[in-house]
Design a protein around this motif. Structure first.
Motif, short mmCIF file in Angstrom:
data_model
loop_
_atom_site.label_atom_id
_atom_site.label_comp_id
_atom_site.label_asym_id
_atom_site.label_seq_id
_atom_site.Cartn_x
_atom_site.Cartn_y
_atom_site.Cartn_z
N THR A 170 0.84 -1.21 0.00
CA THR A 170 0.00 0.00 0.00
C THR A 170 0.87 1.25 0.00
O THR A 170 0.61 2.21 -0.74
N ILE A 171 1.91 1.24 0.83
CA ILE A 171 2.78 2.42 0.94
C ILE A 171 3.61 2.62 -0.33
O ILE A 171 3.65 3.72 -0.89
N SER A 172 4.25 1.56 -0.79
CA SER A 172 5.11 1.69 -1.97
C SER A 172 4.31 2.00 -3.23
O SER A 172 4.82 2.62 -4.17
N GLY A 173 3.04 1.60 -3.24
CA GLY A 173 2.19 1.85 -4.40
C GLY A 173 1.42 3.15 -4.33
O GLY A 173 0.57 3.41 -5.19
N ASN A 174 1.71 3.96 -3.30
CA ASN A 174 0.99 5.23 -3.12
C ASN A 174 -0.51 5.02 -3.09
O ASN A 174 -1.29 5.81 -3.62
N MET A 175 -0.90 3.91 -2.45
CA MET A 175 -2.32 3.60 -2.33
C MET A 175 -2.80 3.94 -0.92
O MET A 175 -2.10 4.61 -0.15
N MET A 176 -3.97 3.45 -0.57
CA MET A 176 -4.57 3.78 0.71
C MET A 176 -5.53 2.67 1.09
O MET A 176 -6.21 2.09 0.24
N GLU A 177 -5.57 2.34 2.38
CA GLU A 177 -6.58 1.39 2.85
C GLU A 177 -6.92 1.65 4.31
O GLU A 177 -6.11 2.18 5.06
N GLN A 178 -8.12 1.24 4.67
CA GLN A 178 -8.55 1.39 6.06
C GLN A 178 -8.00 0.24 6.88
O GLN A 178 -7.98 -0.91 6.44
N ILE A 179 -7.56 0.56 8.08
CA ILE A 179 -7.04 -0.47 8.99
C ILE A 179 -8.23 -1.08 9.72
O ILE A 179 -8.93 -0.40 10.46
N THR A 180 -8.47 -2.37 9.48
CA THR A 180 -9.64 -3.03 10.06
C THR A 180 -9.29 -3.85 11.29
O THR A 180 -10.17 -4.21 12.07
N GLU A 181 -8.00 -4.18 11.46
CA GLU A 181 -7.58 -4.94 12.64
C GLU A 181 -7.42 -4.00 13.84
O GLU A 181 -7.17 -2.80 13.69
N ASP A 182 -7.57 -4.58 15.02
CA ASP A 182 -7.41 -3.80 16.25
C ASP A 182 -5.92 -3.69 16.59
O ASP A 182 -5.43 -4.33 17.52
N LEU A 183 -5.21 -2.87 15.81
CA LEU A 183 -3.77 -2.71 15.98
C LEU A 183 -3.45 -1.39 16.68
O LEU A 183 -4.20 -0.42 16.56
N GLN A 184 -2.33 -1.38 17.37
CA GLN A 184 -1.86 -0.16 18.03
C GLN A 184 -0.36 -0.01 17.78
O GLN A 184 0.35 -1.00 17.59
N ILE A 185 0.08 1.23 17.76
CA ILE A 185 1.52 1.51 17.76
C ILE A 185 1.81 2.48 18.90
O ILE A 185 0.92 3.21 19.36
N LYS A 186 3.05 2.45 19.35
CA LYS A 186 3.47 3.32 20.44
C LYS A 186 4.81 3.92 20.06
O LYS A 186 5.70 3.21 19.59
#
Length: 289
Positions: free
Chosen positions: A57-73
């Motif tokens: 998604t990033i390398s292709g300059n695309m976009m998507e919604q994050i559907t998983e319950d993920l977190q970053i800190k």
């Protein structure tokens, strides 16, 4: 009669104050006044892992919604304190960095450099602009192109939590000059490190002559999207530039001459490194070591 009126007014005020007092909870002074204090750490992944999961998604300059319950800190490494970084903060967790886009000014007030935050990613969007990874919400420009851009302040407030009261030491990573040639940049190094706080040591700004400013809006330098891309001696501007907004507090300050060390958020636009100073103090005479 006047005495009775005065007594009645006093009683009414007392009753009104009592009603007001009983309708409000005492503020919790132990909780930060910003963000969502109900977020708890449940599924934290590293930023490097996040970039790997959404690499296409990033390398292709695309976009998507994050559907998983993920977190970053991560710890805030860059913000809008002097106007050169606009509606964005960069965070780094030691494995990699990412840009978060927020439609709000004065972010530095509650997201100073050194502040650690927990971000709940579910339902937000991840993507890239010029292959620079960003988190936010969809935006469609006048040309009909849709990409990840600034989320509303209200939405952001639901998705992050302040951890502690800041104070983390933030040290830039030294940029490895062997990873760039005169006209090419190492693709893997670019992908892994874009968005990080780094320092490029002992270089010279090509246009610095003692009077030329960083990004004046006077026609003396070409502005692209209200920014000036300043060349660095020995490198093509298709590889690396110092990028300064004409709205930055230091836009009209003269660029320093001679060898300098340049610290900033090293973002990318496709295959070009773009160095964003956070403050004018990020550029200093070159150190001896």
């Amino acid at each position: 009669m006047n005495a009775l009126k005065t007594l009645a007014i006093a009683l009414s005020c007392t009753l009104f104050a009592s009603c007001m007092d009983s309708g409000y909870d005492e503020p919790n002074l132990n909780e930060p006044p910003y963000g969502n204090n109900d977020i708890t750490e449940t599924n934290v992944i590293s930023i490097a892992d996040l970039k790997a999961r959404f690499s296409n998604t990033i390398s292709g300059n695309m976009m998507e919604q994050i559907t998983e319950d993920l977190q970053i800190k991560g710890v805030v490494t860059g913000n809008d304190i002097q106007g050169n970084i606009y509606n964005e903060v960069s965070i780094d967790d030691g494995t990699a960095a990412f840009i978060i886009c927020i439609a709000q000014g004065g972010l530095y007030g509650y997201l100073p450099v050194g502040q650690e935050i927990l971000v709940s990613l579910k339902d937000l969007y991840i993507g890239a602009y010029g292959q620079q990874g960003e988190i936010g919400t969809p935006y469609t420009n006048a040309s009909g192109r849709t990409y990840v851009s600034r989320m509303s302040r209200m939405l952001w407030n639901q998705h992050f939590k302040l951890i502690g009261m800041g104070g983390h030491t933030v040290t830039p990573i030294e940029f490895d000059k062997t990873k760039i040639k005169k006209s090419t940049a190492d693709a893997q190094y670019l992908a892994e490190n874009c968005g990080r706080l780094m320092v490029l040591k002992n270089v010279v700004l090509t246009d610095a002559d003692g009077t030329a400013a960083f990004a004046p809006d006077d026609g003396s330098v070409t502005l692209v999207s209200n920014c000036a891309n300043r060349a660095i001696e020995g490198y093509n501007t298709s590889v690396i530039v110092l990028r300064t907004s004409s709205y930055a507090d230091f836009a009209n300050d003269p660029m320093p001459t001679g060898p300098v060390d340049i610290t900033g958020i090293f973002t990318r636009y496709n295959n070009t490194w773009q160095i964003l100073l956070r403050t004018v103090d990020d550029i200093k005479p070159a150190s001896s070591n």
